[in-house]
Write a protein that holds these residues in place. Sequence first.
Motif, PDB file in Angstrom:
ATOM      1  N   THR A  17       0.833  -1.200   0.000  1.00  0.00           N
ATOM      2  CA  THR A  17       0.000   0.000   0.000  1.00  0.00           C
ATOM      3  C   THR A  17       0.871   1.255   0.000  1.00  0.00           C
ATOM      4  O   THR A  17       2.043   1.209   0.337  1.00  0.00           O
ATOM      5  N   SER A  19       0.499   5.432   1.382  1.00  0.00           N
ATOM      6  CA  SER A  19      -0.270   6.195   2.372  1.00  0.00           C
ATOM      7  C   SER A  19      -1.495   6.811   1.693  1.00  0.00           C
ATOM      8  O   SER A  19      -1.373   7.483   0.666  1.00  0.00           O
ATOM      9  N   THR A  20      -2.663   6.544   2.274  1.00  0.00           N
ATOM     10  CA  THR A  20      -3.916   7.056   1.722  1.00  0.00           C
ATOM     11  C   THR A  20      -4.748   7.660   2.842  1.00  0.00           C
ATOM     12  O   THR A  20      -5.356   6.934   3.634  1.00  0.00           O
ATOM     13  N   VAL A  34      -4.387   5.049   5.715  1.00  0.00           N
ATOM     14  CA  VAL A  34      -3.817   3.723   5.521  1.00  0.00           C
ATOM     15  C   VAL A  34      -2.308   3.932   5.485  1.00  0.00           C
ATOM     16  O   VAL A  34      -1.817   4.818   4.786  1.00  0.00           O
ATOM     17  N   GLN A  35      -1.587   3.156   6.245  1.00  0.00           N
ATOM     18  CA  GLN A  35      -0.137   3.302   6.303  1.00  0.00           C
ATOM     19  C   GLN A  35       0.514   2.730   5.050  1.00  0.00           C
ATOM     20  O   GLN A  35       0.048   1.726   4.506  1.00  0.00           O
ATOM     21  N   ILE A  38       2.052  -1.719   3.825  1.00  0.00           N
ATOM     22  CA  ILE A  38       1.281  -2.902   4.207  1.00  0.00           C
ATOM     23  C   ILE A  38       1.143  -3.775   2.965  1.00  0.00           C
ATOM     24  O   ILE A  38       0.799  -3.273   1.892  1.00  0.00           O
ATOM     25  N   THR A  40      -0.322  -5.705   0.054  1.00  0.00           N
ATOM     26  CA  THR A  40      -1.627  -5.528  -0.584  1.00  0.00           C
ATOM     27  C   THR A  40      -2.599  -6.633  -0.197  1.00  0.00           C
ATOM     28  O   THR A  40      -3.778  -6.371   0.059  1.00  0.00           O
ATOM     29  N   ALA A  43      -4.057  -5.806   3.153  1.00  0.00           N
ATOM     30  CA  ALA A  43      -4.985  -4.678   3.053  1.00  0.00           C
ATOM     31  C   ALA A  43      -6.307  -5.103   2.414  1.00  0.00           C
ATOM     32  O   ALA A  43      -7.384  -4.714   2.872  1.00  0.00           O
ATOM     33  N   GLN A  46      -8.334  -7.224   4.867  1.00  0.00           N
ATOM     34  CA  GLN A  46      -8.958  -6.355   5.858  1.00  0.00           C
ATOM     35  C   GLN A  46     -10.141  -5.601   5.254  1.00  0.00           C
ATOM     36  O   GLN A  46     -11.179  -5.437   5.886  1.00  0.00           O
ATOM     37  N   ALA A  47      -9.988  -5.133   4.022  1.00  0.00           N
ATOM     38  CA  ALA A  47     -11.081  -4.421   3.349  1.00  0.00           C
ATOM     39  C   ALA A  47     -12.311  -5.315   3.223  1.00  0.00           C
ATOM     40  O   ALA A  47     -13.434  -4.874   3.475  1.00  0.00           O
TER      41      ALA A  47
END
Length: 95
Positions: A17, A19-20, A34-35, A38, A40, A43, A46-47
């Motif tokens: 990922t 940063s978002t 989002v850090q 991480i 993908t 992430a 988790q999504a």
Amino acid sequence: MDSSDDSKPGPKTPTFTHSTPFGRGYTGQTLFAVQAGIPTEVALTQACEVLAGTAATLCEMAEICPVEYRPLARSAIYQLEVATALVESSVPTSL
């Protein structure tokens, strides 16, 4: 011919990922992010969990809310299903 052809078999390079920021407060500043770094896969997993939890909450809400608000809850459930399908279709089945 492009040497970065994704259709070729073999191990893929892991992606991460970036940063978002999200969650604008009343001042207009973002409160969360989002850090970066991480994996993908983590992430996206988790999504999917967040989407599933939100869908469960909306399904319950659709059952107990006043009748005039049920179409709104069902519409939100549909939107979550679309988002979940988009996330799931973006992940290779071999993960």
